[in-house]
Design an enzyme around this catalytic site. Structure first.
Site, PDB file in Angstrom:
ATOM      1  N   TYR A   1     -22.929  -0.505 -32.994  1.00 32.59           N
ATOM      2  CA  TYR A   1     -22.293   0.093 -31.805  1.00 32.59           C
ATOM      3  C   TYR A   1     -20.875   0.577 -32.116  1.00 32.59           C
ATOM      4  O   TYR A   1     -20.550   1.757 -31.909  1.00 32.59           O
ATOM      5  CB  TYR A   1     -22.302  -0.954 -30.686  1.00 32.59           C
ATOM      6  CG  TYR A   1     -21.563  -0.575 -29.434  1.00 32.59           C
ATOM      7  CD1 TYR A   1     -21.743   0.670 -28.823  1.00 32.59           C
ATOM      8  CD2 TYR A   1     -20.682  -1.473 -28.841  1.00 32.59           C
ATOM      9  CE1 TYR A   1     -21.063   0.996 -27.666  1.00 32.59           C
ATOM     10  CE2 TYR A   1     -20.007  -1.164 -27.679  1.00 32.59           C
ATOM     11  CZ  TYR A   1     -20.190   0.077 -27.095  1.00 32.59           C
ATOM     12  OH  TYR A   1     -19.518   0.385 -25.952  1.00 32.59           O
TER      13      TYR A   1
ATOM     14  N   ASP B   1     -25.666  -0.338 -44.159  1.00 28.54           N
ATOM     15  CA  ASP B   1     -26.085  -1.140 -43.006  1.00 28.54           C
ATOM     16  C   ASP B   1     -27.399  -1.813 -43.389  1.00 28.54           C
ATOM     17  O   ASP B   1     -28.209  -1.222 -44.108  1.00 28.54           O
ATOM     18  CB  ASP B   1     -26.304  -0.226 -41.788  1.00 28.54           C
ATOM     19  CG  ASP B   1     -26.138  -0.968 -40.471  1.00 28.54           C
ATOM     20  OD1 ASP B   1     -25.268  -0.602 -39.671  1.00 28.54           O
ATOM     21  OD2 ASP B   1     -26.897  -1.937 -40.235  1.00 28.54           O
TER      22      ASP B   1
ATOM     23  N   SER C   1     -30.155  -4.771 -39.256  1.00 26.23           N
ATOM     24  CA  SER C   1     -30.686  -5.979 -38.614  1.00 26.23           C
ATOM     25  C   SER C   1     -30.548  -5.880 -37.102  1.00 26.23           C
ATOM     26  O   SER C   1     -31.299  -6.498 -36.360  1.00 26.23           O
ATOM     27  CB  SER C   1     -29.957  -7.226 -39.129  1.00 26.23           C
ATOM     28  OG  SER C   1     -28.588  -7.138 -38.818  1.00 26.23           O
TER      29      SER C   1
ATOM     30  N   LYS D   1     -23.038 -10.941 -34.082  1.00 22.79           N
ATOM     31  CA  LYS D   1     -22.040 -11.047 -33.007  1.00 22.79           C
ATOM     32  C   LYS D   1     -22.504 -11.721 -31.724  1.00 22.79           C
ATOM     33  O   LYS D   1     -21.861 -11.557 -30.687  1.00 22.79           O
ATOM     34  CB  LYS D   1     -21.523  -9.646 -32.688  1.00 22.79           C
ATOM     35  CG  LYS D   1     -22.627  -8.693 -32.223  1.00 22.79           C
ATOM     36  CD  LYS D   1     -22.059  -7.371 -31.737  1.00 22.79           C
ATOM     37  CE  LYS D   1     -23.138  -6.510 -31.131  1.00 22.79           C
ATOM     38  NZ  LYS D   1     -22.658  -5.224 -30.654  1.00 22.79           N
TER      39      LYS D   1
ATOM     40  N   SER E   1     -11.974 -10.057 -33.568  1.00 25.59           N
ATOM     41  CA  SER E   1     -12.324 -10.148 -32.155  1.00 25.59           C
ATOM     42  C   SER E   1     -11.288 -10.957 -31.412  1.00 25.59           C
ATOM     43  O   SER E   1     -10.710 -11.914 -31.960  1.00 25.59           O
ATOM     44  CB  SER E   1     -13.689 -10.850 -32.066  1.00 25.59           C
ATOM     45  OG  SER E   1     -13.899 -11.337 -30.770  1.00 25.59           O
TER      46      SER E   1
ATOM     47  N   TYR F   1     -18.737 -18.294 -33.313  1.00 29.67           N
ATOM     48  CA  TYR F   1     -18.511 -16.877 -33.608  1.00 29.67           C
ATOM     49  C   TYR F   1     -17.017 -16.605 -33.828  1.00 29.67           C
ATOM     50  O   TYR F   1     -16.625 -15.975 -34.818  1.00 29.67           O
ATOM     51  CB  TYR F   1     -19.046 -16.015 -32.457  1.00 29.67           C
ATOM     52  CG  TYR F   1     -18.688 -14.561 -32.609  1.00 29.67           C
ATOM     53  CD1 TYR F   1     -19.295 -13.785 -33.578  1.00 29.67           C
ATOM     54  CD2 TYR F   1     -17.698 -13.981 -31.817  1.00 29.67           C
ATOM     55  CE1 TYR F   1     -18.944 -12.450 -33.740  1.00 29.67           C
ATOM     56  CE2 TYR F   1     -17.339 -12.656 -31.970  1.00 29.67           C
ATOM     57  CZ  TYR F   1     -17.965 -11.890 -32.931  1.00 29.67           C
ATOM     58  OH  TYR F   1     -17.610 -10.582 -33.098  1.00 29.67           O
TER      59      TYR F   1
ATOM     60  N   LYS G   1     -14.903 -15.414 -37.379  1.00 31.62           N
ATOM     61  CA  LYS G   1     -13.941 -14.303 -37.530  1.00 31.62           C
ATOM     62  C   LYS G   1     -12.587 -14.818 -37.999  1.00 31.62           C
ATOM     63  O   LYS G   1     -11.935 -14.207 -38.849  1.00 31.62           O
ATOM     64  CB  LYS G   1     -13.790 -13.562 -36.188  1.00 31.62           C
ATOM     65  CG  LYS G   1     -15.011 -12.740 -35.792  1.00 31.62           C
ATOM     66  CD  LYS G   1     -15.188 -11.539 -36.718  1.00 31.62           C
ATOM     67  CE  LYS G   1     -16.374 -10.692 -36.347  1.00 31.62           C
ATOM     68  NZ  LYS G   1     -16.604  -9.584 -37.300  1.00 31.62           N
TER      69      LYS G   1
ATOM     70  N   PHE H   1     -10.950  -6.304 -27.880  1.00 32.19           N
ATOM     71  CA  PHE H   1     -11.167  -6.985 -26.609  1.00 32.19           C
ATOM     72  C   PHE H   1     -12.609  -6.681 -26.178  1.00 32.19           C
ATOM     73  O   PHE H   1     -13.519  -7.034 -26.890  1.00 32.19           O
ATOM     74  CB  PHE H   1     -10.012  -6.681 -25.642  1.00 32.19           C
ATOM     75  CG  PHE H   1      -8.836  -7.574 -26.001  1.00 32.19           C
ATOM     76  CD1 PHE H   1      -8.147  -7.390 -27.200  1.00 32.19           C
ATOM     77  CD2 PHE H   1      -8.501  -8.666 -25.228  1.00 32.19           C
ATOM     78  CE1 PHE H   1      -7.143  -8.271 -27.612  1.00 32.19           C
ATOM     79  CE2 PHE H   1      -7.497  -9.551 -25.624  1.00 32.19           C
ATOM     80  CZ  PHE H   1      -6.820  -9.354 -26.813  1.00 32.19           C
TER      81      PHE H   1
ATOM     82  N   ASN I   1     -26.621  -9.774 -23.753  1.00 30.13           N
ATOM     83  CA  ASN I   1     -25.738 -10.896 -23.427  1.00 30.13           C
ATOM     84  C   ASN I   1     -24.482 -10.412 -22.718  1.00 30.13           C
ATOM     85  O   ASN I   1     -23.870 -11.150 -21.970  1.00 30.13           O
ATOM     86  CB  ASN I   1     -25.286 -11.611 -24.712  1.00 30.13           C
ATOM     87  CG  ASN I   1     -26.450 -12.277 -25.419  1.00 30.13           C
ATOM     88  OD1 ASN I   1     -27.205 -13.010 -24.803  1.00 30.13           O
ATOM     89  ND2 ASN I   1     -26.594 -12.002 -26.711  1.00 30.13           N
TER      90      ASN I   1
ATOM     91  N   ARG J   1     -11.682  -9.537 -17.774  1.00 27.69           N
ATOM     92  CA  ARG J   1     -11.623  -9.175 -19.193  1.00 27.69           C
ATOM     93  C   ARG J   1     -10.945  -7.816 -19.348  1.00 27.69           C
ATOM     94  O   ARG J   1     -10.922  -7.006 -18.418  1.00 27.69           O
ATOM     95  CB  ARG J   1     -13.043  -9.046 -19.784  1.00 27.69           C
ATOM     96  CG  ARG J   1     -13.848 -10.330 -19.831  1.00 27.69           C
ATOM     97  CD  ARG J   1     -13.329 -11.302 -20.878  1.00 27.69           C
ATOM     98  NE  ARG J   1     -14.147 -12.505 -20.931  1.00 27.69           N
ATOM     99  CZ  ARG J   1     -13.996 -13.563 -20.130  1.00 27.69           C
ATOM    100  NH1 ARG J   1     -13.049 -13.561 -19.193  1.00 27.69           N
ATOM    101  NH2 ARG J   1     -14.778 -14.624 -20.256  1.00 27.69           N
TER     102      ARG J   1
END
Ligand code: UDP
Length: 338
Positions: free
Chosen positions: A13, A33, A36, A86, A126, A150, A154, A179, A199, A232
């Site tokens: 993405y 890449d 996956s 992620k 992140s 996660y 990072k 963010f 998610n 957020r």
């Protein structure tokens, strides 16, 4: 002479939108890449938007021999390391996978780069590295207290990069702490295409809008925020992509390591995002209130002054544009890239 940039995870993405921006900014790119969580079709679309072709390889960054073959074929002037896994929930269940894919891959890439004397790297980190840090807005020097596997995967890579830059001053490294990237390229040709049930909030809302999900569950409406739902810092993925190019340009001029928050600097609640999406799409988004999701924080957003002052970068696109572009992508591609 054009510079060639290796983009790991270039079909993902963030990677795909960044590839479009790199090509538009006059860089050549090579993508690796393992597909996956993405499809080769993404790269066709990047080519379609850009009107340019570029080489890509289906390899896993942890495969040193395969990576070495790619480095042997091209002369890179920098690397954007976007490849990684992620899912916050999956990471809690399977930490080894997350350290394998996020730490091991980074170590392999760094070893290959060091051996070739290529020391210019932009790393996808992140805002989850701040975790339970109570100082809002988050500043780059805020303490790191990631509350998820996660986030720790990072943070550990960030630590490695700091050690590397201290040991050898010729490295040029930018750590970008994202963010909440949302939205899609305005063409509607590329966008976010999660595997299975999404998610994250925006892709979930998009799937409700096209009828793939019945309703949105809003996780918590008793947070200490103006309307009780989580807040957020959402930013348009095209702004984020521009941030990568600015960081790469910067590393062409400066050595050392620098960390940047990439966000808009303001927060929106879940309900505000739902309303903005309904306005942009003309569709109703049915929702119900559900219990808080474990590990979620009430509210956080970025202090973006370092990116503004150092890179002259600011997120320009509004929440309305984020929703309109996410909706254009989803409505043109209800089944994603399939
Ligand atoms: N959220 C929600 N329903 C969903 C997904 C997310 O209410 O189906 C909320 C979540 O609790 C948080 C915000 O939306 O307040 C953003 O969540 P997301 O997973 O997109 O990003 P992150 O939690 O990593 O900031």
């Amino acid at each position: 002479m054009k510079q060639t940039i290796l983009v790991t995870g270039g079909a993902g993405y963030i990677g795909s939108h960044t590839c479009v921006e790199l090509l538009a900014s006059g860089y050549d790119i090579v993508v690796v890449d393992n597909f996956s969580n993405s499809k080769p079709a993404v790269l066709d679309r990047v080519g379609q938007i850009s009107g340019q072709e570029f080489p890509w390889y289906e390899i896993d960054v942890r495969d040193r021999a395969a990576l070495a073959r790619v480095f042997g074929k091209h002369r890179f002037s920098g690397v954007l390391h976007c490849a990684g896994v992620k899912s916050i929930a999956e990471a809690q269940r399977d930490p080894l996978k997350y350290y394998q894919h996020n730490l091991e891959a980074s170590l392999t890439l760094l070893e290959e780069m060091a051996e070739r004397g290529l020391k210019r790297l932009v790393f996808s980190s992140s805002a989850t590295v701040y975790g339970e840090c109570t100082q809002i807005p988050y500043r780059e020097e805020s303490p790191l207290k990631p509350n998820t596997v996660y986030g720790r995967s990072k943070m550990v890579v960030e630590d490695v990069l700091h050690d590397l830059a201290s040991a050898d001053e010729s490295w040029r490294i930018a750590i970008l702490r994202y963010f909440n990237p949302v939205g899609a390229h305005p063409s509607g040709l590329i966008g976010e295409d999660p595997n299975g049930t999404p998610n994250n909030l925006m892709p979930y809302i998009c799937q409700v809008a096209v009828g793939k999900q019945a309703e949105l569950a809003i996780f918590g409406h008793d947070y200490p925020t103006p309307d009780g739902t989580g807040v957020r810092d959402y930013l348009h993925v095209a702004d984020l992509a521009e941030g990568h190019v600015r960081a790469l340009d910067y590393l062409g001029r400066e050595t050392g390591l620098v960390t940047f928050n990439l966000g808009t600097g303001r927060g929106y609640s879940v309900l505000e995002v739902v309303r903005a999406f309904e306005h942009a799409s003309g569709r109703a988004i049915p929702f119900r209130y559900a219990p808080r999701r474990s590990g979620d924080l009430a509210s956080y957003y970025a202090d973006t002054s370092r990116a503004a002052n150092t890179l002259d970068w600011r997120a320009k696109r509004s929440l309305g544009e984020m929703c309109a572009d996410a909706w254009r992508w989803q409505s043109k591609n209800p089944g994603g890239y399939a």
